[in-house]
Enzyme design. Sequence first.
Site, mmCIF file in Angstrom:
data_model
loop_
_atom_site.group_PDB
_atom_site.id
_atom_site.type_symbol
_atom_site.label_atom_id
_atom_site.label_comp_id
_atom_site.label_asym_id
_atom_site.label_seq_id
_atom_site.Cartn_x
_atom_site.Cartn_y
_atom_site.Cartn_z
ATOM 1 N N ASN A 1 0.763 -1.023 -0.031
ATOM 2 C CA ASN A 1 -0.203 0.523 -0.041
ATOM 3 C C ASN A 1 1.058 0.722 0.232
ATOM 4 O O ASN A 1 0.399 2.435 -0.284
ATOM 5 C CB ASN A 1 -0.361 -0.280 0.836
ATOM 6 C CG ASN A 1 0.037 0.237 2.961
ATOM 7 O OD1 ASN A 1 0.165 -1.039 2.611
ATOM 8 N ND2 ASN A 1 -1.095 0.706 3.604
ATOM 9 N N CYS B 1 -2.869 0.951 7.295
ATOM 10 C CA CYS B 1 -3.492 1.050 8.639
ATOM 11 C C CYS B 1 -3.201 1.918 9.204
ATOM 12 O O CYS B 1 -4.362 1.501 10.363
ATOM 13 C CB CYS B 1 -1.995 -0.064 8.862
ATOM 14 S SG CYS B 1 -0.340 1.140 8.783
ATOM 15 N N GLU C 1 9.140 3.156 14.585
ATOM 16 C CA GLU C 1 9.667 3.469 12.783
ATOM 17 C C GLU C 1 9.537 4.903 12.922
ATOM 18 O O GLU C 1 9.210 5.537 13.676
ATOM 19 C CB GLU C 1 9.506 2.684 11.952
ATOM 20 C CG GLU C 1 8.730 1.273 11.659
ATOM 21 C CD GLU C 1 7.925 0.439 10.334
ATOM 22 O OE1 GLU C 1 8.857 0.596 10.021
ATOM 23 O OE2 GLU C 1 6.841 0.648 10.094
HETATM 24 C C1 UN1 Z 1 0.018 6.914 6.897
HETATM 25 O O1 UN1 Z 1 -1.253 7.527 7.026
HETATM 26 O O2 UN1 Z 1 -0.026 7.968 6.135
HETATM 27 O O3 UN1 Z 1 0.883 0.359 6.429
HETATM 28 C C2 UN1 Z 1 1.430 5.797 6.691
HETATM 29 C C3 UN1 Z 1 0.348 1.838 6.481
HETATM 30 C C4 UN1 Z 1 1.226 2.252 7.203
HETATM 31 C C5 UN1 Z 1 1.758 4.173 6.807
HETATM 32 C C6 UN1 Z 1 1.140 4.420 6.746
HETATM 33 N N1 UN1 Z 1 2.184 1.854 7.391
HETATM 34 O O4 UN1 Z 1 -1.044 1.718 6.058
#
Ligand code: UN1
Length: 481
Positions: free
Chosen positions: A151, A282, A462
Site C-alpha cells: 500500500n 493501516c 519506525e
Molecule cells: C500514513 O498514514 O501516512 O501501512 C502512513 C500503512 C502504514 C503507513 C501509513 N504503515 O498503512
Amino acid sequence: MSAYQNLIAGQWAPSATGRTFENRNPADVDDLVGTFPESSADDVAAAVVAARAAQPAWAAMPAPKRGDVLYRAANLLEARADAVAREMTREEGKTLPEAKGEVGRAINILRYYGGEGARLYGRVIPSERDRVFMHTLRTPLGVIGAITPWNFPIAIPAWKSCPALISGNAVVLKPSELAPLCATRLAEILVEAGLPAGVLNVVHGSGEAGSALVAHEQVRAISFTGSEATGSKVADVCGKRRARVQLEMGGKNPTIVLADADLDEAAGIVLNAAFGSTGQRCTATSRAIVERSVADAFSEKLVTKAKAMKVGPGLEAGIDVGPSINAAHADRVVTEVAAAAGAGAQVLAGGTRLTDGALGRGHFVAPTVLGGVTPTMTIAQEEVFGPVAAVLSADDFEHALAIANDVRFGLSATICTRSLSHALQFAQRIEAGLVMVNLPSAGVEYQVAFGGSKASSLGPREQGPEAIDFYTTLKTVYMKY
Ligand code: UN1
C-alpha cells in the site's frame, strides 16, 4: 511490458529457478505492469551472503559519507518523481496526486536519514570512579531483513531501508508481490547514487521468499509491515531464533466527533482518512464515533461527500478514489459490508463494486458509509482495509472514548472538538500510538516516531530519530586514563 529482476551483490538477476510472477494494474487488468522473479530460499540465501560480505566495509565508512549516498539518491528520485509516481499508480492503484505525495515522502525520508549520518550520537556518562571515561557508541546489527507491504510501495521500503543503511547495516528487502516495481526503482536509484554492491539486496516474491528471510539465521533483525496474521508468524520465528523484530500491522482507527466540533470539517476529516488511498492504509479511519446529538447531521454530511467522490483509474485527472489492490480484496470488502448489513447496519452510501464500462476492468468499490453500527459488530472490531466508514453513536466524551478503546488494535486515533480539555484528555487516555486532534488519522510525517499499541505494533518505533534504535545496538565503553 518489462521483465524486472532481483538485486543481489550489485547484479540484477532472475531467480535461481527462473520462475516469475506477473504484476497487473488494479485499475485495468489488461495492463501488465511487468514480470518479477518468484524467489525461493536459495535466492534469499544468496542475498544474505552478499549482504554479509558487503556490510563490514559499509559500516567502516564514516556515517556522514553514508549519508551522502542517501542525499544523492534523494536528488535522483526527485528528478524522476513524476515517472515513479505514474508507475506507482499503475502498480498500486492510488491516485496520481496520492502517488506524487508518497514519492515526495520517500525523497524526504532519504534526505532525513542522510542527515542522521551526522547525528548517530552516543552519550558521555559520568563514572563514579576516578579518571574513568565512559561513553556509548551506536553500532549496526549486521544484516537486516525488511518485508514491506503493497500500500506504500516506495515510502515504506524507504523508511525501513534508510535508517538501516545509515546505521551501517546491510539490507535484504522483500517487497510485496502486489506492488514490487517502486521498490525496484528505489534500489536502482540507490545503486546509481553509489551504494556499494551487496549493501542493499532486493529479493522479489511471495510468502516463500518472505518466510526464508525471516527464518535465516544470519538476518539479525526483521522489520515487517503487513497483516496481523503474517506478523504473528514473523514474531514467533524471530522470537525462537532471538532475532530482533519490529511489526506494524492493522488498525481499527477511530475518529471521535464531539458535539462542539465543526461538523463540516469533521466530515471532511473522516472522508479523507476513510477513503484516501482507497481506505488501504493501516492508519485509515474506519470508525466515526459521533456524539448522539449531532450523529444524524454528521452522517448526512459524510454521506453527501462520499457520494460526490469520483471513483476511477488513478491516472485520470479528477479521480478521488482509485481501485482496491486486487479482485479478491475488493470482493472481501463488499462481503464484509454485506455481513454488516446482515447484522443490522444501514448502508447509507456505496456498499457495492463498480463495474460499469471501463471500471469493469478494475477492482473498484464505491466509498461506503454504514450507519447504525454498534460496538460489538464485526465491522466495528475487525479491519476492512477498504473504503468503508462505520458511524457509531455515543452518549458523551466518556462513552465515545470507551468505545474507541474497546478494540484489539491501537494504531491511530483522532478527535474533532473545540474543547482543549477533551483534546488533552483524549491524548492521555486513548490507546493508540498516533493521536490526532482535528486532523485525519492517516497521513503521517517522516520526522516523528510512527507506531501503535496493542495488536497494531510490536517493537521500537519506525521513522523519526527513534527509528535508529531498532537498527543499532549500544556499545558501552569504559576507559581508565
Ligand atoms: C500514513 O498514514 O501516512 O501501512 C502512513 C500503512 C502504514 C503507513 C501509513 N504503515 O498503512
